[in-house]
Design a protein around this motif. Sequence first.
Motif, PDB file in Angstrom:
ATOM      1  N   ARG A  52       0.902  -1.140   0.032  1.00 49.96           N
ATOM      2  CA  ARG A  52      -0.029  -0.101  -0.036  1.00 49.96           C
ATOM      3  C   ARG A  52       0.717   1.397   0.136  1.00 49.96           C
ATOM      4  NH1 ARG A  52      -3.300  -2.848   3.693  1.00 49.96           N
ATOM      5  NH2 ARG A  52      -2.337  -1.939   5.434  1.00 49.96           N
ATOM      6  N   GLN A  53       1.794   1.223   0.631  1.00 47.32           N
ATOM      7  CA  GLN A  53       3.000   2.528   0.750  1.00 47.32           C
ATOM      8  C   GLN A  53       3.594   2.643  -0.519  1.00 47.32           C
ATOM      9  OE1 GLN A  53       5.640   1.208   3.838  1.00 47.32           O
ATOM     10  NE2 GLN A  53       4.166   2.080   5.597  1.00 47.32           N
ATOM     11  N   GLY A  54       3.836   1.492  -1.272  1.00 44.26           N
ATOM     12  CA  GLY A  54       4.579   1.730  -2.771  1.00 44.26           C
ATOM     13  C   GLY A  54       3.424   2.171  -3.704  1.00 44.26           C
ATOM     14  N   ARG A  55       2.132   1.794  -3.591  1.00 38.66           N
ATOM     15  CA  ARG A  55       1.209   2.228  -4.498  1.00 38.66           C
ATOM     16  C   ARG A  55       0.727   3.768  -4.173  1.00 38.66           C
ATOM     17  NH1 ARG A  55      -2.320  -1.615  -3.867  1.00 38.66           N
ATOM     18  NH2 ARG A  55      -3.518  -0.793  -2.211  1.00 38.66           N
ATOM     19  N   ALA A  56       0.706   4.049  -2.770  1.00 43.79           N
ATOM     20  CA  ALA A  56       0.687   5.303  -2.570  1.00 43.79           C
ATOM     21  C   ALA A  56       1.900   6.385  -3.058  1.00 43.79           C
ATOM     22  CB  ALA A  56       0.550   5.717  -1.148  1.00 43.79           C
ATOM     23  N   ALA A  57       3.122   5.992  -3.139  1.00 45.70           N
ATOM     24  CA  ALA A  57       4.353   6.534  -3.674  1.00 45.70           C
ATOM     25  C   ALA A  57       4.407   6.720  -5.012  1.00 45.70           C
ATOM     26  CB  ALA A  57       5.483   5.720  -3.317  1.00 45.70           C
ATOM     27  N   ILE A  58       3.664   5.843  -5.986  1.00 43.53           N
ATOM     28  CA  ILE A  58       3.407   5.871  -7.246  1.00 43.53           C
ATOM     29  C   ILE A  58       2.394   6.781  -7.509  1.00 43.53           C
ATOM     30  CG2 ILE A  58       2.668   4.500  -9.258  1.00 43.53           C
ATOM     31  CD1 ILE A  58       3.755   2.186  -8.115  1.00 43.53           C
ATOM     32  N   ILE A  59       1.374   6.783  -6.880  1.00 50.44           N
ATOM     33  CA  ILE A  59       0.150   7.948  -6.937  1.00 50.44           C
ATOM     34  C   ILE A  59       0.748   9.373  -6.890  1.00 50.44           C
ATOM     35  CG2 ILE A  59      -1.882   8.648  -6.003  1.00 50.44           C
ATOM     36  CD1 ILE A  59      -2.801   5.860  -5.534  1.00 50.44           C
ATOM     37  N   ASN A  60       1.675   9.555  -5.897  1.00 44.19           N
ATOM     38  CA  ASN A  60       2.022  10.896  -5.677  1.00 44.19           C
ATOM     39  C   ASN A  60       3.229  11.416  -6.503  1.00 44.19           C
ATOM     40  OD1 ASN A  60       1.036  11.066  -3.109  1.00 44.19           O
ATOM     41  ND2 ASN A  60       2.500  10.197  -2.040  1.00 44.19           N
ATOM     42  N   ASP A  61       3.648  10.311  -7.482  1.00 44.66           N
ATOM     43  CA  ASP A  61       4.628  10.601  -8.641  1.00 44.66           C
ATOM     44  C   ASP A  61       3.604  11.081  -9.775  1.00 44.66           C
ATOM     45  OD1 ASP A  61       6.984  10.364  -6.864  1.00 44.66           O
ATOM     46  OD2 ASP A  61       7.368   8.260  -7.400  1.00 44.66           O
ATOM     47  N   ILE A  62       2.650  10.726  -9.898  1.00 39.66           N
ATOM     48  CA  ILE A  62       1.910  10.818 -11.108  1.00 39.66           C
ATOM     49  C   ILE A  62       2.100  12.233 -11.984  1.00 39.66           C
ATOM     50  CG2 ILE A  62      -0.522  11.213 -12.108  1.00 39.66           C
ATOM     51  CD1 ILE A  62      -1.222   8.709 -10.652  1.00 39.66           C
ATOM     52  N   PRO A  63       1.963  13.407 -10.829  1.00 39.86           N
ATOM     53  CA  PRO A  63       2.270  14.868 -11.648  1.00 39.86           C
ATOM     54  C   PRO A  63       3.608  14.884 -12.390  1.00 39.86           C
ATOM     55  CG  PRO A  63       1.252  15.047  -9.572  1.00 39.86           C
ATOM     56  CD  PRO A  63       1.760  13.685  -9.528  1.00 39.86           C
ATOM     57  N   LYS A  64       4.707  14.092 -11.635  1.00 38.59           N
ATOM     58  CA  LYS A  64       5.896  14.322 -12.433  1.00 38.59           C
ATOM     59  C   LYS A  64       6.113  13.565 -13.599  1.00 38.59           C
ATOM     60  CE  LYS A  64       7.648  14.112  -7.580  1.00 38.59           C
ATOM     61  NZ  LYS A  64       8.613  13.463  -6.328  1.00 38.59           N
ATOM     62  N   MET A  65       5.303  12.610 -14.060  1.00 39.47           N
ATOM     63  CA  MET A  65       5.053  11.741 -15.191  1.00 39.47           C
ATOM     64  C   MET A  65       4.978  12.471 -16.584  1.00 39.47           C
ATOM     65  SD  MET A  65       3.571   8.267 -13.797  1.00 39.47           S
ATOM     66  CE  MET A  65       4.066   7.393 -12.158  1.00 39.47           C
ATOM     67  N   GLY A  66       4.315  13.722 -16.223  1.00 39.98           N
ATOM     68  CA  GLY A  66       3.872  14.352 -17.564  1.00 39.98           C
ATOM     69  C   GLY A  66       2.550  13.800 -18.273  1.00 39.98           C
ATOM     70  N   ILE A  67       1.727  13.131 -17.682  1.00 39.63           N
ATOM     71  CA  ILE A  67       0.753  12.397 -17.887  1.00 39.63           C
ATOM     72  C   ILE A  67      -0.418  13.534 -18.452  1.00 39.63           C
ATOM     73  CG2 ILE A  67      -0.419  11.891 -15.793  1.00 39.63           C
ATOM     74  CD1 ILE A  67      -1.356   9.007 -16.767  1.00 39.63           C
ATOM     75  N   MET A  68      -0.467  14.497 -17.821  1.00 35.44           N
ATOM     76  CA  MET A  68      -1.549  15.373 -17.975  1.00 35.44           C
ATOM     77  C   MET A  68      -1.324  16.090 -19.519  1.00 35.44           C
ATOM     78  SD  MET A  68      -3.469  15.184 -15.406  1.00 35.44           S
ATOM     79  CE  MET A  68      -3.427  14.684 -13.899  1.00 35.44           C
ATOM     80  N   GLU A  69      -0.154  16.601 -19.686  1.00 36.50           N
ATOM     81  CA  GLU A  69       0.109  16.952 -20.914  1.00 36.50           C
ATOM     82  C   GLU A  69       0.199  15.907 -22.136  1.00 36.50           C
ATOM     83  OE1 GLU A  69       2.339  19.227 -17.657  1.00 36.50           O
ATOM     84  OE2 GLU A  69       2.027  16.888 -18.104  1.00 36.50           O
ATOM     85  N   MET A  70       0.318  14.461 -21.688  1.00 33.28           N
ATOM     86  CA  MET A  70       0.282  13.416 -22.722  1.00 33.28           C
ATOM     87  C   MET A  70      -1.302  13.523 -23.140  1.00 33.28           C
ATOM     88  SD  MET A  70       1.377   9.558 -22.814  1.00 33.28           S
ATOM     89  CE  MET A  70       3.236  10.097 -23.288  1.00 33.28           C
ATOM     90  N   VAL A  71      -2.197  13.522 -22.063  1.00 35.86           N
ATOM     91  CA  VAL A  71      -3.614  13.145 -22.183  1.00 35.86           C
ATOM     92  C   VAL A  71      -4.053  14.466 -23.338  1.00 35.86           C
ATOM     93  CG1 VAL A  71      -5.793  13.552 -21.083  1.00 35.86           C
ATOM     94  CG2 VAL A  71      -4.157  12.185 -20.223  1.00 35.86           C
ATOM     95  N   GLN A  72      -3.461  15.620 -23.023  1.00 40.60           N
ATOM     96  CA  GLN A  72      -4.072  17.076 -23.749  1.00 40.60           C
ATOM     97  C   GLN A  72      -3.655  16.828 -25.289  1.00 40.60           C
ATOM     98  OE1 GLN A  72      -2.963  20.471 -22.202  1.00 40.60           O
ATOM     99  NE2 GLN A  72      -3.455  21.893 -24.135  1.00 40.60           N
TER     100      GLN A  72
END
Length: 223
Positions: free
Chosen positions: A158-178
């Motif tokens: 669960r700690q690892g999953r939470a860490a992955i979620i917290n890293d989402i903004p650093k992945m540039g996924i929002m820019e890729m979606v747009q």
Amino acid sequence: MKQTILYILCAIMLTIASCTDKKTEKQVPQPMDTIPMMVMQIQKCSKLYTAEYHVHKIVTHNDQVKLKGSFLQKQFDITLPVGNRKIAIPMNATIKGYIDFNGFSDKNVKRRGQEIEIILPDPKVELTSSKINHADIKKQVSLLRSNFSDEEMSIYERQGRAAIINDIPKMGIMEMVQENAANMLIPMIESLGYAPENITITFRKKFTVDDLPALLDPKSIAK
């Protein structure tokens, strides 16, 4: 007499020309409003997945047995000589970004002459899966210490999953979606007569890490 006849002929010709002009004006086609058609076509996209990331993360934990307390009003913190435990847990996760067009309407469209702007609905992010690679777990446990329990392993996952979620903004996924949404929508809008240089695809704002709780789809997060 001849002059009177000439005046009558001129009046008749002017009347005919006037009628002809009016008839021509009625036959001129009015420009078609393409906004309703555009909205309907975009709504058909429904839930449009435009980005996918595969993440590999190693969750580590290191603990020692300590004795804490107080004696004669003095605090003490002693590491007991029973050895420590270490563990490294590799995790694989899949993150997807999408836009839900079900609520898309003409309010998402701004038209200025030949220019048109599409304001996308807020993007959504899903953590669709997360899995521990049990074969590659590395552990180091002292002889005087107990092994890691299943409950502890679940906590670390669960700690690892939470860490992955917290890293989402650093992945540039929002820019890729747009960007990918624009690549899909622009040809559709071009087919309605708009030049590509006059088409703008954007979000209502630039999203940051503070917006993540609202963008994360809680129903789809792996348990």
